[in-house]
Design a protein around this motif. Structure first.
Motif, short mmCIF file in Angstrom:
data_model
loop_
_atom_site.label_atom_id
_atom_site.label_comp_id
_atom_site.label_asym_id
_atom_site.label_seq_id
_atom_site.Cartn_x
_atom_site.Cartn_y
_atom_site.Cartn_z
N UNK A 1 0.79 -1.23 0.00
CA UNK A 1 0.00 0.00 0.00
C UNK A 1 0.83 1.28 0.00
N UNK A 2 2.15 1.14 -0.05
CA UNK A 2 3.00 2.32 -0.08
C UNK A 2 2.81 3.08 -1.38
N UNK A 3 2.90 4.39 -1.29
CA UNK A 3 2.77 5.25 -2.47
C UNK A 3 1.38 5.11 -3.10
N UNK A 4 1.32 4.58 -4.31
CA UNK A 4 0.06 4.52 -5.06
C UNK A 4 -0.63 3.17 -4.86
N UNK A 5 -1.85 3.19 -4.33
CA UNK A 5 -2.58 1.94 -4.12
C UNK A 5 -3.24 1.43 -5.40
N UNK A 6 -3.34 2.27 -6.39
CA UNK A 6 -3.97 1.89 -7.66
C UNK A 6 -3.07 2.32 -8.83
N UNK A 7 -1.94 1.67 -8.99
CA UNK A 7 -0.97 2.09 -10.01
C UNK A 7 -1.40 1.79 -11.44
N UNK A 8 -0.80 2.52 -12.37
CA UNK A 8 -1.01 2.25 -13.78
C UNK A 8 -2.32 2.79 -14.31
N UNK A 9 -2.60 2.41 -15.56
CA UNK A 9 -3.82 2.87 -16.24
C UNK A 9 -4.96 1.89 -16.08
N UNK A 10 -4.89 1.04 -15.08
CA UNK A 10 -5.92 0.04 -14.80
C UNK A 10 -7.13 0.72 -14.17
N UNK A 11 -8.33 0.25 -14.50
CA UNK A 11 -9.54 0.72 -13.83
C UNK A 11 -9.76 -0.13 -12.59
N UNK A 12 -9.64 0.48 -11.43
CA UNK A 12 -9.76 -0.23 -10.16
C UNK A 12 -11.15 -0.01 -9.54
N UNK A 13 -11.72 -1.08 -8.98
CA UNK A 13 -12.99 -0.97 -8.29
C UNK A 13 -13.01 -1.94 -7.12
N UNK A 14 -13.73 -1.59 -6.08
CA UNK A 14 -13.90 -2.50 -4.94
C UNK A 14 -15.37 -2.58 -4.57
N UNK A 15 -15.77 -3.75 -4.12
CA UNK A 15 -17.08 -3.94 -3.49
C UNK A 15 -16.81 -4.30 -2.04
N UNK A 16 -17.42 -3.60 -1.11
CA UNK A 16 -17.18 -3.88 0.29
C UNK A 16 -18.49 -3.89 1.09
N UNK A 17 -18.50 -4.72 2.12
CA UNK A 17 -19.68 -4.91 2.95
C UNK A 17 -19.57 -4.10 4.23
N UNK A 18 -20.70 -3.69 4.75
CA UNK A 18 -20.71 -2.92 6.00
C UNK A 18 -20.76 -3.83 7.23
N UNK A 19 -20.81 -5.14 7.01
CA UNK A 19 -20.85 -6.06 8.17
C UNK A 19 -20.08 -7.33 7.87
#
Length: 221
Positions: free
Chosen positions: A160-178
């Motif tokens: 996770x140092x520096x850039x968490x989403x490097x490059x020209x990639x499209x990054x997405x996350x799905x996360x739950x609240x529980x």
């Protein structure tokens, strides 16, 4: 003779554009590579693979694989690099889309960051990814991969140092609240990504839920 030659040339001129047009069924989307998480295998994606097929994807566009989840996520990342090249060679595609669940997000992201993966991945979707660690690791802390998921581990600090989403990639996350397996819940989010809360869903249902599938399908479309 001259009339015949003229007719042949005219016929060729008419047919040439038709021959040059690619088949209507030619693939225009990236193959999808699914990466499972801790204590799991390729079979965990069977439900979503079936849904992708029902929505028009061919089997050749959908790829799952199993790896030794006990090993370091760095080792898995190097194996993932090989797998991606195998998929590209088999499909003729230039890039893949990666959909990862849970710990699978860590090896996938290490591949992207440290193995040149940003050159070969178009979309990356983390589904309940343990991206910043969790305090729920007591049950598996004797495995290297699990130790790397401990909040503040050297592995996570490097990842996770520096850039968490490097490059020209499209990054997405799905996360739950529980999500009982990821504490705090916000650990699943990534800076620079499209982070979507899907409400209260259990960790193991995150990559089995139909609503989540629809979101992932649209993200990699």
């Amino acid at each position: 003779m001259r009339r015949t030659a003229t007719l042949a040339a005219a016929t060729a001129a008419v047919l040439a554009p038709l021959v040059a047009v690619p088949p209507a069924h030619a693939a225009t989307r990236n193959p999808v590579l699914f990466v499972h998480g801790l204590s799991s295998s390729a079979g965990t994606w069977n439900d979503w693979v079936g849904k992708f097929k029902a929505d028009g994807y061919a089997a050749s566009e959908l790829h799952t694989w199993s790896y030794d989840w006990k090993q370091s996520n760095k080792t898995t990342a190097s194996q993932l690099a090989v797998k991606v090249q195998q998929v590209l060679a088999a499909t003729g595609a230039e890039k893949v889309d990666i959909v990862a669940h849970s710990m699978g997000a860590l090896s996938s992201r290490w591949y992207l960051k440290s193995h040149g993966g940003t050159s070969y991945v178009d979309d990356f979707v983390s589904v309940a990814g343990v991206n910043h660690g969790t305090d729920v690791t007591f049950f598996c802390s004797f495995y290297t991969s699990c130790k790397e998921m401990v909040i503040g581990s050297s592995f996570l600090k490097s990842l996770n140092a520096d850039d968490e989403t490097p490059g020209a990639v499209d990054y997405a996350t799905l996360w739950s609240t529980c999500d009982a397996a990821i504490n705090p819940d916000e650990s699943a989010k990534l800076s620079g990504a499209a982070n979507t809360s899907v409400g209260c869903k259990s960790h193991n249902s995150m990559n089995d839920d139909h609503g989540n599938y629809t979101k992932v399908r649209d993200l990699v479309a």
